[in-house]
Design a protein around this motif. Structure first.
Motif, PDB file in Angstrom:
ATOM      1  N   THR A   1      36.402  13.104 -10.318  1.00  0.00           N
ATOM      2  CA  THR A   1      36.187  12.409 -11.022  1.00  0.00           C
ATOM      3  C   THR A   1      37.092  10.631 -10.870  1.00  0.00           C
ATOM      4  O   THR A   1      37.096  10.218 -11.148  1.00  0.00           O
ATOM      5  CB  THR A   1      36.812  12.341 -12.410  1.00  0.00           C
TER       6      THR A   1
ATOM      7  N   MET B   1      41.838   7.656 -13.689  1.00  0.00           N
ATOM      8  CA  MET B   1      41.490   8.860 -13.307  1.00  0.00           C
ATOM      9  C   MET B   1      42.727   9.620 -11.991  1.00  0.00           C
ATOM     10  O   MET B   1      42.582   8.396 -11.763  1.00  0.00           O
ATOM     11  CB  MET B   1      39.993   8.934 -12.113  1.00  0.00           C
TER      12      MET B   1
ATOM     13  N   PHE C   1      32.678  15.657 -13.042  1.00  0.00           N
ATOM     14  CA  PHE C   1      33.167  16.215 -13.703  1.00  0.00           C
ATOM     15  C   PHE C   1      33.359  17.609 -13.290  1.00  0.00           C
ATOM     16  O   PHE C   1      35.235  18.241 -12.806  1.00  0.00           O
ATOM     17  CB  PHE C   1      32.977  16.543 -14.876  1.00  0.00           C
TER      18      PHE C   1
ATOM     19  N   TYR D   1      31.476  10.123 -15.003  1.00  0.00           N
ATOM     20  CA  TYR D   1      32.214  11.326 -15.237  1.00  0.00           C
ATOM     21  C   TYR D   1      31.909  12.356 -15.551  1.00  0.00           C
ATOM     22  O   TYR D   1      32.036  13.613 -14.420  1.00  0.00           O
ATOM     23  CB  TYR D   1      33.096  10.666 -16.251  1.00  0.00           C
TER      24      TYR D   1
ATOM     25  N   ASP E   1      29.563   4.909 -17.596  1.00  0.00           N
ATOM     26  CA  ASP E   1      30.875   5.134 -17.410  1.00  0.00           C
ATOM     27  C   ASP E   1      31.036   6.878 -17.876  1.00  0.00           C
ATOM     28  O   ASP E   1      31.202   7.695 -16.404  1.00  0.00           O
ATOM     29  CB  ASP E   1      32.022   4.223 -17.121  1.00  0.00           C
TER      30      ASP E   1
END
Length: 187
Positions: A110, A138, A105, A101, A97
């Motif tokens: 995200t 998110m 980013f 992410y 994860d």
């Protein structure tokens, strides 16, 4: 709305203990996950991609086998018509994860990850102890993801559900070294 709370939400204040000026209600921000060594220097976000080993940036932390991202923990303020007290925290994610992410980013995508299990990586309040299980939701447009406490018996879960009272908020701020009660009640 409580008059003291209204003043905290709408007028500038200066904390007598640290001198910081706040245009509205103070939000706290943790500069690193609690397990992270104080001597690890905060670097630019690019360092997490460029360096090996332990790295602390403005938004990411790799510490041993642990992976962290910057997040927010929102506590609704009771009787405030929707105002929230925001705690800038860190969330521990599994490596897959974290990598996903990190990949999304810079593109500000995200949000496509949805929600992921995570651990609150800062003790809130400071003496509370062990990490707390959460869901990391998110958010759009590059906003920091938001932590929702999963442990229903945890005090933070109760505060997220029912809202924090002014006195509880002042106690929390005091635990972090901010003497805001005198600013609220003296004005």
């Amino acid at each position: 709305m409580d008059a003291h709370l209204a003043r905290m939400l709408t007028s500038a204040r200066q904390c007598r203990c640290c001198g910081a000026t706040f245009a509205q209600l103070l939000s706290l921000s943790c500069d690193r996950p609690d397990v992270c060594s104080d001597d690890l220097v905060v670097q630019d976000n690019s360092a997490v991609l460029e360096e090996r080993g332990d790295v602390l940036t403005e938004d990411f932390c790799r510490y041993g086998k642990l992976r962290f991202v910057r997040a927010v923990l929102a506590l609704p303020l009771a009787d405030s018509r929707g105002a929230e007290f925001l705690l800038g925290t860190w969330a521990s994610l599994n490596e897959d994860d974290f990598d996903a992410y990190l990949d999304l980013f810079d593109m500000r995508e995200t949000e496509s990850m949805g929600s992921r299990p995570a651990w609150l990586a800062n003790a809130i309040p400071p003496e509370s102890g062990a990490p707390v299980a959460c869901m990391l939701h998110m958010r759009p447009e590059g906003e920091y993801p938001e932590l929702q406490v999963s442990e229903s018996n945890n005090a933070l879960a109760r505060l997220q559900q029912t809202g924090v009272q002014l006195e509880e908020l002042l106690e929390l701020l005091y635990a972090y070294g901010h003497d805001l009660p005198s600013l609220v009640y003296d004005s």
